[in-house]
Scaffold this motif. Structure first.
Motif, PDB file in Angstrom:
ATOM      1  N   VAL A 120       0.402  -1.282  -0.151  1.00  0.00           N
ATOM      2  CA  VAL A 120      -0.206   0.181   0.090  1.00  0.00           C
ATOM      3  C   VAL A 120       1.045   1.125  -0.137  1.00  0.00           C
ATOM      4  CG1 VAL A 120      -2.124   1.045   1.017  1.00  0.00           C
ATOM      5  CG2 VAL A 120      -1.718  -1.568   1.148  1.00  0.00           C
ATOM      6  N   LEU A 121       0.608   1.840  -0.794  1.00  0.00           N
ATOM      7  CA  LEU A 121       0.740   3.429  -0.772  1.00  0.00           C
ATOM      8  C   LEU A 121       0.105   4.932  -0.262  1.00  0.00           C
ATOM      9  CD1 LEU A 121       2.455   4.065  -4.348  1.00  0.00           C
ATOM     10  CD2 LEU A 121       3.706   3.443  -2.117  1.00  0.00           C
ATOM     11  N   TYR A 122       0.688   5.724   0.673  1.00  0.00           N
ATOM     12  CA  TYR A 122      -0.014   6.620   0.687  1.00  0.00           C
ATOM     13  C   TYR A 122      -0.225   8.227   0.201  1.00  0.00           C
ATOM     14  CZ  TYR A 122      -0.055   2.881   4.374  1.00  0.00           C
ATOM     15  OH  TYR A 122      -0.665   1.816   4.725  1.00  0.00           O
ATOM     16  N   GLN A 123      -1.038   8.118  -0.697  1.00  0.00           N
ATOM     17  CA  GLN A 123      -1.390   9.569  -0.788  1.00  0.00           C
ATOM     18  C   GLN A 123      -1.697  11.246  -0.413  1.00  0.00           C
ATOM     19  OE1 GLN A 123      -3.163  10.351  -4.575  1.00  0.00           O
ATOM     20  NE2 GLN A 123      -1.417  11.668  -5.002  1.00  0.00           N
ATOM     21  N   PRO A 124      -0.803  11.814   0.178  1.00  0.00           N
ATOM     22  CA  PRO A 124      -1.304  12.824   1.785  1.00  0.00           C
ATOM     23  C   PRO A 124      -2.659  13.454   0.787  1.00  0.00           C
ATOM     24  CG  PRO A 124       0.603  13.368   0.700  1.00  0.00           C
ATOM     25  CD  PRO A 124       0.513  12.111  -0.135  1.00  0.00           C
ATOM     26  N   ILE A 125      -3.394  13.946   2.378  1.00  0.00           N
ATOM     27  CA  ILE A 125      -4.625  14.754   1.344  1.00  0.00           C
ATOM     28  C   ILE A 125      -4.594  16.265   2.397  1.00  0.00           C
ATOM     29  CG2 ILE A 125      -7.323  15.461   1.293  1.00  0.00           C
ATOM     30  CD1 ILE A 125      -7.148  11.778   1.443  1.00  0.00           C
ATOM     31  N   LEU A 126      -4.613  17.525   1.515  1.00  0.00           N
ATOM     32  CA  LEU A 126      -4.646  18.540   2.904  1.00  0.00           C
ATOM     33  C   LEU A 126      -5.394  19.190   2.821  1.00  0.00           C
ATOM     34  CD1 LEU A 126      -2.074  17.454   0.789  1.00  0.00           C
ATOM     35  CD2 LEU A 126      -0.852  19.584   2.033  1.00  0.00           C
ATOM     36  N   SER A 127      -5.540  19.987   3.586  1.00  0.00           N
ATOM     37  CA  SER A 127      -6.297  21.501   3.843  1.00  0.00           C
ATOM     38  C   SER A 127      -5.875  22.428   3.273  1.00  0.00           C
ATOM     39  CB  SER A 127      -6.756  21.589   5.507  1.00  0.00           C
ATOM     40  OG  SER A 127      -7.057  23.044   5.500  1.00  0.00           O
ATOM     41  N   ILE A 128      -6.852  23.262   2.690  1.00  0.00           N
ATOM     42  CA  ILE A 128      -6.169  24.085   1.099  1.00  0.00           C
ATOM     43  C   ILE A 128      -6.294  25.506   2.968  1.00  0.00           C
ATOM     44  CG2 ILE A 128      -7.293  25.623  -0.293  1.00  0.00           C
ATOM     45  CD1 ILE A 128      -8.035  24.218  -1.673  1.00  0.00           C
ATOM     46  N   LYS A 129      -7.019  25.740   3.843  1.00  0.00           N
ATOM     47  CA  LYS A 129      -6.955  26.659   4.068  1.00  0.00           C
ATOM     48  C   LYS A 129      -5.771  26.952   5.263  1.00  0.00           C
ATOM     49  CE  LYS A 129     -10.779  27.259   6.146  1.00  0.00           C
ATOM     50  NZ  LYS A 129     -11.944  26.608   6.981  1.00  0.00           N
TER      51      LYS A 129
ATOM     52  N   GLU B 259      -4.845   9.125   1.398  1.00  0.00           N
ATOM     53  CA  GLU B 259      -5.533   7.877   0.755  1.00  0.00           C
ATOM     54  C   GLU B 259      -5.256   6.705   0.161  1.00  0.00           C
ATOM     55  OE1 GLU B 259      -7.329   9.147  -2.858  1.00  0.00           O
ATOM     56  OE2 GLU B 259      -8.281   6.537  -3.595  1.00  0.00           O
ATOM     57  N   ALA B 260      -5.202   5.204   0.330  1.00  0.00           N
ATOM     58  CA  ALA B 260      -4.523   4.487   0.491  1.00  0.00           C
ATOM     59  C   ALA B 260      -4.659   3.486  -0.526  1.00  0.00           C
ATOM     60  CB  ALA B 260      -4.506   2.987   1.515  1.00  0.00           C
ATOM     61  N   LEU B 261      -3.246   3.585  -1.095  1.00  0.00           N
ATOM     62  CA  LEU B 261      -3.157   3.282  -3.038  1.00  0.00           C
ATOM     63  C   LEU B 261      -2.625   2.442  -3.511  1.00  0.00           C
ATOM     64  CD1 LEU B 261      -2.851   6.889  -4.174  1.00  0.00           C
ATOM     65  CD2 LEU B 261      -5.102   4.835  -4.835  1.00  0.00           C
ATOM     66  N   CYS B 262      -3.210   0.673  -3.746  1.00  0.00           N
ATOM     67  CA  CYS B 262      -2.717  -0.265  -3.924  1.00  0.00           C
ATOM     68  C   CYS B 262      -1.377  -0.338  -4.719  1.00  0.00           C
ATOM     69  CB  CYS B 262      -3.687  -1.222  -4.130  1.00  0.00           C
ATOM     70  SG  CYS B 262      -3.171  -3.166  -3.594  1.00  0.00           S
ATOM     71  N   ARG B 263      -0.390  -1.420  -4.866  1.00  0.00           N
ATOM     72  CA  ARG B 263       0.333  -1.417  -5.949  1.00  0.00           C
ATOM     73  C   ARG B 263       0.967  -3.072  -5.827  1.00  0.00           C
ATOM     74  NH1 ARG B 263      -1.026   2.406  -6.785  1.00  0.00           N
ATOM     75  NH2 ARG B 263       0.182   4.246  -7.117  1.00  0.00           N
ATOM     76  N   TRP B 264       0.950  -3.837  -6.458  1.00  0.00           N
ATOM     77  CA  TRP B 264       2.090  -4.655  -6.977  1.00  0.00           C
ATOM     78  C   TRP B 264       2.740  -4.597  -7.578  1.00  0.00           C
ATOM     79  CZ3 TRP B 264      -1.125  -8.229 -10.670  1.00  0.00           C
ATOM     80  CH2 TRP B 264      -0.806  -9.748 -10.639  1.00  0.00           C
ATOM     81  N   ARG B 265       3.741  -5.537  -6.625  1.00  0.00           N
ATOM     82  CA  ARG B 265       5.629  -5.326  -6.778  1.00  0.00           C
ATOM     83  C   ARG B 265       5.300  -7.395  -7.605  1.00  0.00           C
ATOM     84  NH1 ARG B 265       7.328  -4.810  -2.220  1.00  0.00           N
ATOM     85  NH2 ARG B 265       7.527  -2.759  -2.364  1.00  0.00           N
ATOM     86  N   HIS B 266       5.197  -7.603  -8.965  1.00  0.00           N
ATOM     87  CA  HIS B 266       5.075  -8.235  -9.652  1.00  0.00           C
ATOM     88  C   HIS B 266       6.679  -9.261  -9.921  1.00  0.00           C
ATOM     89  CE1 HIS B 266       4.835 -11.462 -12.720  1.00  0.00           C
ATOM     90  NE2 HIS B 266       3.470 -11.930 -12.380  1.00  0.00           N
ATOM     91  N   PRO B 267       6.894 -10.270  -9.595  1.00  0.00           N
ATOM     92  CA  PRO B 267       8.022 -10.954  -9.599  1.00  0.00           C
ATOM     93  C   PRO B 267       8.872 -10.737 -11.363  1.00  0.00           C
ATOM     94  CG  PRO B 267       6.581 -13.044  -9.711  1.00  0.00           C
ATOM     95  CD  PRO B 267       5.610 -11.417  -9.285  1.00  0.00           C
ATOM     96  N   ILE B 268       7.896 -10.900 -11.795  1.00  0.00           N
ATOM     97  CA  ILE B 268       8.771 -10.125 -13.858  1.00  0.00           C
ATOM     98  C   ILE B 268       8.478  -9.450 -14.231  1.00  0.00           C
ATOM     99  CG2 ILE B 268       8.533 -11.141 -15.728  1.00  0.00           C
ATOM    100  CD1 ILE B 268       7.378 -13.947 -14.434  1.00  0.00           C
ATOM    101  N   HIS B 269       7.040  -8.445 -14.349  1.00  0.00           N
ATOM    102  CA  HIS B 269       6.350  -7.239 -14.752  1.00  0.00           C
ATOM    103  C   HIS B 269       7.224  -6.216 -13.309  1.00  0.00           C
ATOM    104  CE1 HIS B 269       4.551 -10.419 -17.246  1.00  0.00           C
ATOM    105  NE2 HIS B 269       3.716 -10.013 -17.159  1.00  0.00           N
ATOM    106  N   GLY B 270       7.772  -6.334 -12.865  1.00  0.00           N
ATOM    107  CA  GLY B 270       7.844  -5.031 -11.631  1.00  0.00           C
ATOM    108  C   GLY B 270       6.632  -4.607 -10.968  1.00  0.00           C
TER     109      GLY B 270
END
Ligand code: C2E
Ligand code: CA
Ligand code: CA
Length: 910
Positions: free
Chosen positions: A670-679, A687-698
């Motif tokens: 999981v990667l985490y992208q920050p969410i900010l207050s504009i003010k 936000e948690a975003l999923c990634r796949w580390r594939h042994p062949i395809h990266g």
């Protein structure tokens, strides 16, 4: 299939075919009846818990009974369920039924089930279940929702274990094939004029369905106490007769069948086994014993007249009990036909016999003078027509008056024939005295004196209404779709087979197979109701028929899928033109009742050059092309199949297998992208975003694997994995930096997860496990997922909200959420889709849209997150519109957890 016009006094063969169709219907009727009983009884019960009397009612039921609450937590399971599943009551009650079943059900079917149950309809279908010991079994289930008087509800499932039946059927002939065989046999037995012609024909037909090179028919000759073999095809022997059959000492397998009156399936081991070398019930073998032998009795109205057998000298497993059933079904028709032919022979032999037989026969027998006057009519006329003998004899035209108007010409022509032979016959309709219409088969024979002068004409008429209706039903229903009247899958495959044969003979021959799938049919069905959906399918069928020529075939393949077989094309281009024509025809507004909609469809085309040799292959390829046409959520597209598509389809499949392995191997992170207050410019969450580390395809991005995971249902496991990991990480951060215990974690939820009743339990579990405060978790659900079924979404959103977590509508603006729904949904946040942020510029349309969304959100008290902010001017515009929160590459890309943690630490110290 209507049963209304099916006569109840069927003849032997009819009963057999009928059984096939009837058992299914009866089984469902029974399941439904039990259901009704149960629900009625529950209604009378006072409490919503399982009433005390319930166990005693279903305790001894041979069906499996399961009662759950709406979440699927089992409240009651009857002993039969425990018996078959291997779980004890304690192991089942209180547990979620979905832990056993949900993964076994394809996602689409699970959706259908949930939709049906939520809307108070029943769901009926096959469930593959797992026993405690891991074995699989199949249940034929009817599940219904029962609303209790106090506002709660239960799901009640009545199920039957059909494992055995399914397994046997898959090895033997398909039902359609069985019906086909019975139908063809029914046809020949009714028209064969002589035994000599009948038997080889039956054998020929049989050979197409069962391996039966060795086939014989044995008939009892009582007068001479022997068995004769009017038809005997055998690679080893040829029998003339078996004598002394009344003597118990005479032994033969055929006699065993005749004596017992039941089918006998036996192989060489059975004969060799046992003390005296014979299995019980087997008296002995005449001639060479084959590896396997299958015999059935020939019986007419309870009297055995002989036997029919097939045998194989090589493969002892050639025949099964199912073949025995099939042969038995045919035997009834064969026996009846033998009897009919014998009777007709008897009629030919003597006038006296003729009279006695005819008077009691199932048909109507008449004698006409050479002038056409009726001289004799058998007494059966009263039973058959409702009129008395006198009526017929008094008026030469009496019969003519009873006939159906359309059949008068062929009757007249037939009667005026100078000389009739036995093989001439006509089928006509007439009206009985009580007004009912019946079918008659009429056979006439001219009779001459010894010196050749005409004596008159003998007419035999038989009531063949049963046969006609069976014929019509079998030939039509077995090859057509009941809803639309179009060809069904079976007929379609058959036509494609013919086309393939033709293309082999003619190199310049062109055809095309088009696979058509209505876009968004599910939405139509869900939102406008099934009756509406049915009308749409019927209308689609009609429009398709209008678009093609009479030599083409239009087939309903199932659901909202249709197939067009375009035959004898001038060139492949013609197929494309035809498909464009279909597309235009479908685009015309379709009005049913006071509703009007416009349809689009997606098309996959296979052209004759594709080099396919099997009908199934053609359909598969057409389906692959359709899948291509639908890629990336497209609609109204046409694709012609190419071999490249097949490779890609193979890769996709490969990918899906990979996915399962990857979940086990923990290749997802999981990667985490920050969410900010504009003010304040402060990080308020991730936000948690999923990634796949594939042994062949990266590294693989979610857009490349989430759709597949949704298709296969693996998203459920994958989603939980992400949720668990992200919650654990966030809990850890909050512990490390207690001053940031207000950080909120956003996690994406797929539509498939969202429609899972067990979701709430699973989330509760994960929150407990990781210790994350519920209010710090925000689930993001896309607008499209919610609107796919807004009613049930509302229920689910409320249940999630009740856990104390926050909810967000993702990709807002891309779906069609109406304001009235938005007001009802208990959500906290709208996430404006990136596509609106991308080309935001002063005064642009997108800026206006964002402004409206913000105004709307403020009015109803929701936060707004603008996602995909990449540039400073976008941020400025959003600031100007007083947007609350932002997320995007401008601030940060999705980060590894360590980097995200450092960001929190940095923000804290700065
Ligand atoms: P989403 O929920 O709309 O997530 C935001 C996506 O936009 C992420 O793509 C993110 O990296 C990307 N993004 C954020 N800021 C910017 C920006 O400034 N410019 C551009 N061009 N892109 C930006 P990502 O990580 O590739 O995820 C794509 C989609 O996959 C997500 O869209 C979400 O629908 C889905 N997804 C990701 N992780 C999960 C998951 O764990 N479960 C489920 N069900 N879906 C997931
Ligand atoms: Ca998201
Ligand atoms: Ca989004």
């Amino acid at each position: 299939m209507g049963t209304d016009n099916t006569p109840d006094h069927c003849t032997e063969p009819v009963v057999h075919c009928h059984d096939e169709l009837q058992t299914l219907r009866q089984r469902y009727a029974r399941l439904r009846r039990e259901h009704d009983d149960l629900l009625r009884l529950m209604q009378q019960g006072q409490t919503t818990r399982i009433p005390a009397w319930l166990p005693s009612v279903v305790e001894h039921s041979p069906t499996l009974v399961l009662v759950t609450d709406l979440e699927g937590t089992v409240e009651y399971a009857n002993p039969m369920f425990c018996d078959i599943s291997g779980f004890s009551t304690d192991e089942v009650v209180g547990q979620s039924v979905f832990t056993h079943t949900s993964k076994m059900l394809p996602p689409a079917e699970r959706d259908r089930m949930m939709r049906a149950l939520i809307h108070g309809r029943e769901w009926r279908g096959l469930l593959r279940q797992c026993k405690k010991d891991g074995d699989c079994y199949w249940l034929d289930a009817v599940i219904r929702r029962h609303d209790n008087p106090d506002g709660t509800a239960n799901l009640v499932g009545i199920m039957e274990d059909v494992t055995e039946r399914l397994n046997t059927r898959s090895e033997g002939l398909s039902n359609e094939r069985r019906l086909g065989l019975l139908y063809r046999i029914a046809n020949v037995v009714n028209v064969s004029p002589s035994i000599d012609e009948l038997f080889p024909t039956i054998h020929r037909i049989l050979l197409e369905y069962i391996a039966a090179p060795n086939f014989y028919i044995a008939l009892i000759d009582k007068d001479n106490d022997r068995l004769v073999f009017p038809y005997y095809m055998d690679e080893m022997e040829s029998f003339l007769e078996i004598r002394g059959i009344s003597d118990p000492a005479t032994k033969s397998l055929t006699l065993d069948v005749i004596r017992s009156g039941t089918p006998l399936l036996i192989n060489a081991q059975d004969v060799d086994a046992g003390g005296d070398g014979l299995r019980e019930g087997v008296s002995g073998v005449v001639g060479t014993m084959s590896a396997v032998w299958l015999g059935v009795p020939l019986m007419v109205s309870g009297t055995i007249i002989g036997a029919m057998a097939i045998q194989d000298y090589h493969n002892p497993h050639q025949y099964t009990e199912q073949d025995a059933d099939l042969l038995a079904a045919i035997s009834g028709q064969v026996a009846l036909s033998i009897e009919r032919i014998r009777m007709e022979d008897a009629l030919r032999c003597s006038e006296k016999r003729y009279r006695t037989v005819s008077d009691s026969a199932f048909g109507l027998e008449t004698w006409c003078s050479p002038g056409g006057r009726m001289l004799y009519v058998s007494t059966s006329c009263l039973r058959l027509t409702g009129y008395a003998e006198e009526d017929f004899l008094a008026d030469p035209q009496f019969m003519l008056g009873l006939l159906h108007r359309d059949d008068v010409p062929i009757w007249t022509q037939f009667m005026e024939t100078d000389e009739h032979s036995d093989t001439d016959s006509i089928d006509v309709r007439f009206f009985r005295k009580d007004g009912r219409m019946r079918w008659l088969n009429v056979v006439c024979r001219s009779v001459f004196d010894d010196d050749g002068s005409p004596l008159g004409v003998r007419c035999s008429m038989r009531d063949i209404t049963d046969r006609k209706s069976l014929e019509r039903r079998l030939s039509y229903e077995s090859l057509h779709d009941t809803l639309t009247g179009l060809a069904n899958r079976e007929l379609c495959l058959d036509r494609i087979r013919q086309v393939l044969a033709r293309s082999k003979r003619r190199p310049d021959y062109h055809y095309a197979v088009v696979f058509l799938d209505i876009d968004r049919f599910r939405v139509i069905n869900d939102s406008l109701g099934h009756a509406f959906g049915d009308s749409v399918l019927r209308e689609t069928g009609l429009r398709l028929l209008h678009c093609v020529r009479s030599l083409d075939t239009v087939c309903r393949f199932g659901g909202d899928q249709f197939i067009l077989l375009l035959d004898e094309l001038e060139s492949p281009r013609e197929a494309i033109t035809a498909v464009h024509r279909v597309r235009e025809a479908l685009a015309k507004p379709l009005t049913i009742g006071d509703r009007s909609i416009r349809l689009t469809a997606s098309f996959g085309i296979v052209l004759s050059q594709s080099g396919c040799t099997q009908p199934e292959e053609i359909l598969q390829n057409a389906n692959i092309a359709l899948y291509e046409a639908r890629r990336e959520d497209r609609r109204n597209h046409i694709k012609v199949f190419t071999t490249r598509m097949r490779e890609r389809a193979a890769r996709t499949m490969f990918f899906e297998n990979d996915l399962r392995r990857a979940i086990q191997n923990k290749e997802f992170y999981v990667l985490y992208q920050p969410i900010l207050s504009i003010k304040t410019g402060e990080v308020v969450g991730f936000e948690a975003l999923c990634r796949w580390r594939h042994p062949i395809h990266g590294e693989i991005l979610p857009s490349d694997f989430i759709p597949h995971a949704e298709d296969t249902g693996d998203i459920i496991d994958l989603g939980l994995l992400v949720l668990r990991q992200a919650c654990a990480t966030m809990a850890e951060w909050q512990t490390a930096y207690p001053s940031r215990a207000d950080l909120v974690l956003s996690v994406n939820l797929s539509a498939v997860q969202f429609s899972q009743p067990s979701l709430v339990d699973q989330i509760t579990c994960i929150l407990d496990e990781t210790g994350l405060t519920p209010s710090c978790l925000k689930l993001e659900i896309t607008e499209t997922a919610i609107m796919r079924n807004a009613e049930s979404a509302l229920v689910m959103l409320k249940r999630l909200k009740a856990l104390g977590i926050q909810l967000s509508i993702d990709d807002f603006g891309t779906g069609y959420c109406s304001l009235s729904y938005l007001l009802q949904f208990p959500v906290n946040t709208l996430k404006v889709d990136r596509s609106f942020i991308v080309d935001m510029s002063k005064g642009s349309q997108n800026t206006e849209i964002v402004r409206i969304v913000l105004a709307l959100a403020r009015t109803i008290g929701l936060d707004v997150v603008a996602e995909g902010v990449e540039q400073a001017d976008q941020l400025d515009l959003l600031k100007g519109l007083s947007c609350d929160f932002v997320q995007g590459f401008y601030f940060s890309r999705p980060l590894e957890s360590t980097a995200a943690k450092a960001l929190i630490a940095g923000a804290r110290t700065s």
